[in-house]
Design a protein around this motif. Structure first.
Motif, PDB file in Angstrom:
ATOM      1  N   PHE A  90     -58.169 -32.990   6.732  1.00  0.00           N
ATOM      2  CA  PHE A  90     -57.494 -31.878   6.053  1.00  0.00           C
ATOM      3  C   PHE A  90     -56.406 -31.285   6.951  1.00  0.00           C
ATOM      4  CE2 PHE A  90     -61.632 -32.106   3.975  1.00  0.00           C
ATOM      5  CZ  PHE A  90     -61.282 -32.022   2.636  1.00  0.00           C
ATOM      6  N   HIS A  93     -53.526 -33.778   7.005  1.00  0.00           N
ATOM      7  CA  HIS A  93     -52.753 -33.676   5.763  1.00  0.00           C
ATOM      8  C   HIS A  93     -51.833 -32.469   5.792  1.00  0.00           C
ATOM      9  CE1 HIS A  93     -52.027 -32.668   1.492  1.00  0.00           C
ATOM     10  NE2 HIS A  93     -52.078 -33.979   1.301  1.00  0.00           N
ATOM     11  N   GLN A  94     -52.326 -31.361   6.319  1.00  0.00           N
ATOM     12  CA  GLN A  94     -51.519 -30.149   6.399  1.00  0.00           C
ATOM     13  C   GLN A  94     -50.311 -30.340   7.310  1.00  0.00           C
ATOM     14  OE1 GLN A  94     -52.494 -25.400   6.822  1.00  0.00           O
ATOM     15  NE2 GLN A  94     -53.468 -26.781   8.278  1.00  0.00           N
ATOM     16  N   TRP A 101     -50.639 -26.109   2.300  1.00  0.00           N
ATOM     17  CA  TRP A 101     -52.057 -26.321   1.986  1.00  0.00           C
ATOM     18  C   TRP A 101     -52.225 -26.496   0.471  1.00  0.00           C
ATOM     19  CZ3 TRP A 101     -56.128 -27.369   4.947  1.00  0.00           C
ATOM     20  CH2 TRP A 101     -57.412 -27.275   4.383  1.00  0.00           C
ATOM     21  N   VAL A 102     -52.918 -27.564   0.059  1.00  0.00           N
ATOM     22  CA  VAL A 102     -53.033 -27.870  -1.373  1.00  0.00           C
ATOM     23  C   VAL A 102     -54.495 -27.950  -1.828  1.00  0.00           C
ATOM     24  CG1 VAL A 102     -50.848 -29.126  -1.380  1.00  0.00           C
ATOM     25  CG2 VAL A 102     -52.972 -30.369  -0.934  1.00  0.00           C
ATOM     26  N   PHE A 103     -55.431 -27.575  -0.966  1.00  0.00           N
ATOM     27  CA  PHE A 103     -56.842 -27.782  -1.284  1.00  0.00           C
ATOM     28  C   PHE A 103     -57.574 -26.517  -1.720  1.00  0.00           C
ATOM     29  CE2 PHE A 103     -55.672 -30.992   1.922  1.00  0.00           C
ATOM     30  CZ  PHE A 103     -55.914 -32.141   1.179  1.00  0.00           C
ATOM     31  N   GLY A 104     -56.861 -25.427  -1.906  1.00  0.00           N
ATOM     32  CA  GLY A 104     -57.489 -24.211  -2.407  1.00  0.00           C
ATOM     33  C   GLY A 104     -58.053 -23.324  -1.316  1.00  0.00           C
ATOM     34  N   MET A 107     -61.712 -24.401   0.396  1.00  0.00           N
ATOM     35  CA  MET A 107     -61.615 -25.448   1.404  1.00  0.00           C
ATOM     36  C   MET A 107     -60.871 -24.962   2.636  1.00  0.00           C
ATOM     37  SD  MET A 107     -63.351 -28.012   0.659  1.00  0.00           S
ATOM     38  CE  MET A 107     -62.761 -28.938   2.080  1.00  0.00           C
ATOM     39  N   CYS A 108     -59.938 -24.038   2.451  1.00  0.00           N
ATOM     40  CA  CYS A 108     -59.236 -23.454   3.601  1.00  0.00           C
ATOM     41  C   CYS A 108     -60.239 -22.768   4.518  1.00  0.00           C
ATOM     42  CB  CYS A 108     -58.180 -22.474   3.116  1.00  0.00           C
ATOM     43  SG  CYS A 108     -57.383 -21.515   4.429  1.00  0.00           S
ATOM     44  N   ARG A 177     -48.907 -20.464   0.333  1.00  0.00           N
ATOM     45  CA  ARG A 177     -49.203 -21.899   0.328  1.00  0.00           C
ATOM     46  C   ARG A 177     -49.566 -22.432   1.713  1.00  0.00           C
ATOM     47  NH1 ARG A 177     -45.182 -25.565  -2.993  1.00  0.00           N
ATOM     48  NH2 ARG A 177     -47.016 -26.905  -2.741  1.00  0.00           N
ATOM     49  N   CYS A 179     -52.655 -22.253   4.813  1.00  0.00           N
ATOM     50  CA  CYS A 179     -53.995 -21.831   5.215  1.00  0.00           C
ATOM     51  C   CYS A 179     -53.872 -21.091   6.543  1.00  0.00           C
ATOM     52  CB  CYS A 179     -54.901 -23.050   5.365  1.00  0.00           C
ATOM     53  SG  CYS A 179     -56.596 -22.663   5.841  1.00  0.00           S
TER      54      CYS A 179
END
Length: 328
Positions: A90, A93-94, A101-104, A107-108, A177, A179
């Protein structure tokens, strides 16, 4: 929480740093962007190697029917590192998406908590392991060194590390957007940095150094009273102790030192930004080097992985193995 952006309520942020709430620094965006593109690859390698190595260590411990006290510490260290490495993708990806951040929100929080709790859990287990090694060598007849007591101690370390991450749970969220750890201002950031460094590094380092020094003193004092053949045991213990301390210092000292320095650094230079990100990489590498050290230097675990029968090791060899399990 090493690589997640921190946001201050006064809207002053730093993209590269998680320990300050000052204004943006005048560094070259192109140079920093190019430099940061290297880290997803490095983190990917650390993650892959670390997962495999920790998996082998976990297998070696679980597959052994007759476990020693040191095995419980090693198992918990491997589990802590494995949990952290499993959420590292994760973070990768960031970085690849320029910190988007696209995982909500859930998840953050989960990823940041896993990051921070890994630091506290790993250092906590290493600290109690140092105390255990001291008791095992200096007071070998102690009746408290049992598997049951060791499991309880490790559970307490896990609970303690989770409690220490409560501030992170409360203040981490997705903002713009990204985290980030959302704090009220520079003063809160100042106290958070001291909180993380003192509890996650300084106090454990003092305890580790003290008990390792006492253990070494006892080992060298014993050499004078025993035959030369037993000096091999002392040499192995000394070598592993030095490796543990060196590994701990190399991986974590730069990060915490830079964190504290950055509290008063309002205009960070390009070399400072480079140094900060390299220190993050070193702290992450700790989860990968831990199991590699064990697989390379602990003969007992290598024998287990090779499916050799080690249940009939004599008492002398077991004592040597116990000392050599000083691993972080």
């Amino acid at each position: 929480m090493n690589d997640t952006k921190i946001f201050c309520a006064n809207n002053q942020t730093k993209n590269f740093n998680d320990s300050s709430c000052s204004t943006q620094s005048p560094y070259s965006h192109i140079d920093i962007t190019t430099f940061m593109h290297i880290f997803p690859t490095i983190y990917g390698v650390l993650c892959s190697v670390g997962v495999i190595a920790n998996g082998l260590v976990i297998y070696a411990v679980v597959a052994c029917k007759k476990k020693m006290v040191s095995d419980i510490y090693v198992l918990n260290l491997a589990i802590a590192d494995m949990l952290f490495l499993l959420v590292m993708p994760f973070n990768i990806h960031q970085l690849v998406r320029d910190r988007q951040w696209v995982f909500g929100n859930f998840m953050c929080k989960a990823v940041v908590v896993a990051d921070v709790s890994n630091q506290f859990t790993t250092v906590g287990i290493v600290t109690v392991l140092c105390i255990d090694r001291y008791i095992a060598i200096v007071h070998p007849t102690s009746e408290r060194r049992t598997i049951q007591w060791t499991i309880i101690i490790n559970l307490l370390v896990w609970v303690g590390s989770i409690l220490l991450t409560v501030p992170v749970m409360l203040y981490t969220k997705v903002e713009k957007r990204q985290c980030m750890l959302y704090l009220d201002g520079p003063e809160d950031m100042y106290w958070y940095t001291l909180y993380q460094s003192i509890l996650g590094f300084i106090i454990p380092l003092i305890i580790i150094s003290t008990f390792y020094s006492l253990t070494l003193y006892h080992v060298f004092s014993s050499i004078r009273r025993v035959k030369r053949k037993q000096s091999v045991w002392a040499k192995r213990a000394t070598k592993m102790v030095l490796m543990v301390i060196t590994l701990f210092l190399v991986c974590w000292s730069p990060y915490h030192v830079i964190q504290v320095i950055n509290l008063s650094n309002n205009t960070p230079t390009i070399p400072f930004v480079y140094a900060y990100n390299i220190s993050i990489c070193l702290s992450y590498s700790h989860s990968c080097i831990n199991p590699l050290m064990l697989l390379i230097f602990a003969q007992n675990y290598r024998e287990r992985l090779c499916k050799r029968n080690v249940q009939h090791i004599d008492i002398g060899k077991m004592r040597i193995a116990s000392v050599t399990f000083l691993v972080t």
